[in-house]
Design an enzyme around this catalytic site. Structure first.
Site, PDB file in Angstrom:
ATOM      1  N   ASP A   1       0.839  -1.197   0.000  1.00 14.75           N
ATOM      2  CA  ASP A   1       0.000   0.000   0.000  1.00 14.75           C
ATOM      3  C   ASP A   1       0.879   1.254   0.000  1.00 14.75           C
ATOM      4  O   ASP A   1       2.007   1.211  -0.489  1.00 14.75           O
ATOM      5  CB  ASP A   1      -0.937  -0.026   1.217  1.00 14.75           C
ATOM      6  CG  ASP A   1      -2.294   0.585   0.921  1.00 14.75           C
ATOM      7  OD1 ASP A   1      -2.336   1.792   0.619  1.00 14.75           O
ATOM      8  OD2 ASP A   1      -3.313  -0.117   0.997  1.00 14.75           O
TER       9      ASP A   1
ATOM     10  N   HIS B   1      -3.692   6.068   3.455  1.00 16.26           N
ATOM     11  CA  HIS B   1      -4.395   4.890   2.958  1.00 16.26           C
ATOM     12  C   HIS B   1      -3.791   3.596   3.501  1.00 16.26           C
ATOM     13  O   HIS B   1      -4.497   2.693   3.965  1.00 16.26           O
ATOM     14  CB  HIS B   1      -4.361   4.892   1.428  1.00 16.26           C
ATOM     15  CG  HIS B   1      -5.240   3.877   0.772  1.00 16.26           C
ATOM     16  ND1 HIS B   1      -4.840   2.577   0.559  1.00 16.26           N
ATOM     17  CD2 HIS B   1      -6.502   3.968   0.280  1.00 16.26           C
ATOM     18  CE1 HIS B   1      -5.816   1.916  -0.049  1.00 16.26           C
ATOM     19  NE2 HIS B   1      -6.831   2.730  -0.230  1.00 16.26           N
TER      20      HIS B   1
ATOM     21  N   SER C   1     -10.866  -1.017  -1.138  1.00 14.48           N
ATOM     22  CA  SER C   1      -9.599  -0.976  -0.398  1.00 14.48           C
ATOM     23  C   SER C   1      -9.820  -1.275   1.075  1.00 14.48           C
ATOM     24  O   SER C   1      -8.910  -1.766   1.762  1.00 14.48           O
ATOM     25  CB  SER C   1      -8.947   0.408  -0.525  1.00 14.48           C
ATOM     26  OG  SER C   1      -8.261   0.550  -1.735  1.00 14.48           O
TER      27      SER C   1
END
Length: 776
Positions: free
Chosen positions: A148, A224, A554
């Protein structure tokens, strides 16, 4: 070696005459896949030297080559794929394709990245020794590799208090870099690396001077990766909230699991050369699970870097979990559709954050928001509402600089979703003097309710409400409204439902496998956040939090990654296919109220939810599993008509399909879901499945079939009698088109299900969804 060099030189001369000088000199990143275990490789002292030799020969003959060929070699792969990534000109790339030792040469692709309550919603916090967490020891001993945007190691979600020692098998490192030292890792976050070479050569600083600051290390700059990693296996954090909303104990799905982080995503995206390098290293590091909350649009398996790299990971017993993508509700938008990965769509929770719009005429429009909602002087009274349309500035979307101050000063502004970020719209209003925002879903978004921690008083309303609101504004001389914030509400709404954005099947790249495999919580998920970012992630958000809210596949992907870690910890000898089978065959088709899971205004179909919504309480004791060996995937690819070169590119195996198919007549992949495609003129299809008893030694299962409309389904045998644990039995299923469906000229779909019911425990059901396609 001399003959190979000569061949390459002649080929290179040909292409030099075919390309312009500008194309010859312009370089970009290519991934060069080589035949594994060739005799030539044995003549070199290392794989790196072997890989470099191809690059040296490719640049042979180029005049005035000032740089060393080794400076163009970005990565040398050996575990995820045999090959390398390098900067090549177009002509050099074409020349390498002619080498007999080269399988494929692919240009680098850019992919994109796609909590305090969800573990309770999934029933992981069960009481007593029978709970999933107790049975799995919270995932202890399992290592989950997360690919990520990076990680914020100081987050309380990565505190290692009470964590066991790092597993002895771990071979990874804590790579030092900018604001990241070897001491940044601990017993929770046991390793971290970053991969930037592909991104760096594709994005020179001169080309993007206005890009936000990025840490050249495993440290997260966007949030994220911190969010997804803590969802997988974050430690317990009491009194977690987002500025007072969603208060509770934050925990990941597998709070006892270890996390290894691989930063592959940067501000301009995630480059496939970097992703492949991370998978390559993760295999060597000995992770048990790989979690990839990234992807793009569907592409063929032989061109899909994730599919190619993860095949070798699967061969080594690593479970791979991928996001399905956020391109829903478009049909056939699902990505990451390789059968050896688990492809996860997104569903909702029954937690809401009401922020109702009260119009001056007394009408209430339901909305949601995570704005704190305290002391809102501007919204305790009614203020004028304005919706600016027309022109070419994008005022209806509230783009920065598009809103005239003289029109919106002191007013509540309606903004249509789309074009720019949801929170960015609020900043545009704030800059122009507006005091509040109503974010209005368009027809594309329908009633999707992804909330944000807005910079000013704001709420999101659905499409139906937005139509009513705009009609009120257009019909009223001086329309007014106020926002009533209602905090956090749980258990009062239907859930799960399919998220509007969740990618849908059937898979374009691989229609013979039903994708997505399942859905999991992916809407309004609260999880860890970097402590140097505001909850919106925008550079001008000066607020600071430890947690924030995000939505997307996600977010659903790491939920299943964490649950996979729990099952892996409980059954360490299970294959990735067996673990995926346990998750799929026990998934829910019904919401918490006992009604069919909805997709918008209709019951969800198999191309929206796959096998259903993940249920870890059932998955920990599936009864039966569908197992698949790595060699079975190769046979499967042969049945699809893939060429020898395609199969070599995907699986790294040089096989002859004719021989394989002769040995396996009538082969069908032992997948937990069933996808049947009737080609024109065919009226009968037969599939074989094998189930392994992982439950009680003496078990009897009876079949229950809900046949797809227009299709007769015959199962033989109808009862499976197991005499001992780990026993495997087979059954066959015939699908026969009923006469009224024969000869149809257009593609049609039907769906059903096949369930094996434990005769001694009616609650134990092993269910496979069925999709039937009639093609021209």
């Amino acid at each position: 070696m001399e003959s190979k060099t000569c061949l390459l030189c002649i080929t290179f001369l040909f292409f030099c005459l075919s390309f312009s000088s500008s194309k010859i000199l312009q370089k970009q990143t290519y991934i060069v896949q080589l035949h594994p275990n060739t005799e030539t490789a044995k003549t070199f002292t290392s794989k790196f030297d072997w890989h470099l030799s191809f690059l040296q020969e490719a640049v042979l003959g180029v005049e005035e080559e000032e740089e060393e060929p080794s400076s163009r070699l970005l990565y040398s792969y050996g575990s995820a794929m045999e090959g390398f990534a390098a900067q090549l000109t177009e002509s050099e790339a074409e020349m390498l394709r002619y080498s007999p030792e080269v399988v494929a040469v692919r240009p680098d692709h850019v992919l994109q990245v796609q909590t305090t309550y969800s573990y309770k919603f999934l029933g992981l916090d069960g009481i007593g020794n029978s709970g999933v967490w107790s049975k799995s020891r919270f995932g202890q001993g399992t290592i989950v590799g997360v690919l990520d945007t990076g990680v914020w190691p100081e987050s309380p979600s990565f505190d290692d208090t009470g964590m066991p020692s790092v597993p002895r098998k771990w071979k990874g490192i804590c790579q030092e870099g900018e604001n990241f030292s070897s001491s940044s890792c601990n017993r929770k976050l046991i390793g971290a690396r970053f991969f930037i070479r592909g991104h760096r050569v594709a994005n020179s600083p001169e080309e993007s001077p206005n890009m936000p600051r990025e840490y050249i290390s495993a440290r997260d700059s966007t949030g994220h990766g911190t969010h997804t990693a803590s969802t997988v296996g974050g430690s317990s954090v009491s009194m977690a909230s987002v500025l007072g909303n969603g208060v509770g104990v934050a925990r990941g799905m597998a709070p006892g699991a270890h996390i290894a982080f691989y930063k592959v995503c940067w501000f301009n995206g995630c480059y496939s050369s970097d992703i492949l390098a991370a998978i390559d290293v993760a295999i060597q590091d000995k992770v048990d699970v790989l979690s990839l909350s990234l992807g793009g649009f569907p592409i063929p398996l032989y061109d899909d870097t994730i599919a190619i790299g993860t095949f070798r990971a699967m061969e080594r017993g690593i479970s791979v979990i991928c996001a399905a993508g956020n391109n829903g509700p478009i049909e056939s938008s699902v990505a990451n559709s390789a059968p050896w990965v688990s492809t996860i769509g997104a569903g909702t929770l029954d937690r809401k954050f009401p922020a109702v719009v009260r119009l001056a005429n007394g009408k209430l429009l339901y909305g949601e928001s995570l704005y704190p909602g305290k002391g809102l002087k501007n919204t305790e009274r009614e203020v004028e509402v304005i919706y600016i349309t027309g022109g070419e500035k994008g005022s209806e979307f509230c783009l920065r600089g598009s809103l005239p101050r003289d029109k919106i000063q002191g007013k509540m502004v309606i903004c249509d979703r789309g074009v720019n970020g949801r929170s960015e719209k609020g900043e545009a209003i704030k800059e122009a003097g507006g005091v509040a925002m109503i974010l209005a879903n368009t027809e594309i978004n329908q009633e999707e309710d992804s909330v944000d921690v807005h910079l000013l008083p704001a709420t999101l309303i659905g499409y139906a409400e937005s139509v009513l609101l705009k009609a009120y504004v257009n019909a009223t001389v001086k329309p007014k409204a106020r926002i009533i914030f209602g905090g956090t509400v749980t258990g009062r709404s239907r859930a799960p439902e399919v998220a509007q954005f969740s990618a849908r099947g059937p898979s374009l790249a691989n229609p013979s496998i039903l994708k997505p495999d399942m859905i999991a919580p992916g809407v309004n998920i609260i999880a860890a956040w970097p402590q140097n970012l505001g909850p919106t992630g925008l550079p001008y958000d000066t607020r600071r939090v430890n947690f924030t809210v995000m939505s997307g596949t996600s977010m659903s992907c790491p939920h299943v990654s964490g649950i996979t870690a729990l099952i892996r910890s409980t059954y360490p000898n299970w294959s990735p296919a067996a673990i995926k089978s346990a998750l799929m065959t026990t998934a829910d088709l019904y919401d918490r109220r006992g009604k069919a899971i909805k997709d918008g205004n209709k019951p969800a179909g198999v191309f929206a939810i796959g096998a259903g919504h993940v249920n870890p309480q059932k998955a920990i004791n599936p009864g039966l599993v569908y197992n698949i060996q790595p060699v079975d995937y190769i046979t499967y690819l042969c049945t699809l008509g893939f060429t020898r070169a395609d199969i070599l590119a995907i699986t790294h195996k040089n096989v002859t399909c004719n021989g394989i198919l002769r040995k396996n007549p009538g082969f069908s992949l032992n997948y937990p879901s069933i996808s049947v495609i009737f080609k024109r003129g065919k009226t009968t299809e037969m599939i074989t499945r094998r189930v392994t008893n992982v439950g009680s030694p003496n078990s009897i299962y009876s079949v229950n079939v809900k046949a797809p409309e227009g299709v007769k389904v015959v199962v033989n045998p109808k009862r499976l009698v197991f005499n001992h644990a780990d026993q495997t039995l087979s059954y066959r299923v015939w699908f026969v088109l009923k006469k009224r469906n024969r000869g149809k000229s257009v593609a049609t779909f039907a769906q059903g299900q096949l369930t094996w019911v434990n005769s001694r425990n009616q609650m134990q059901r092993v269910r496979s969804p069925i999709s039937v396609t009639l093609k021209n």
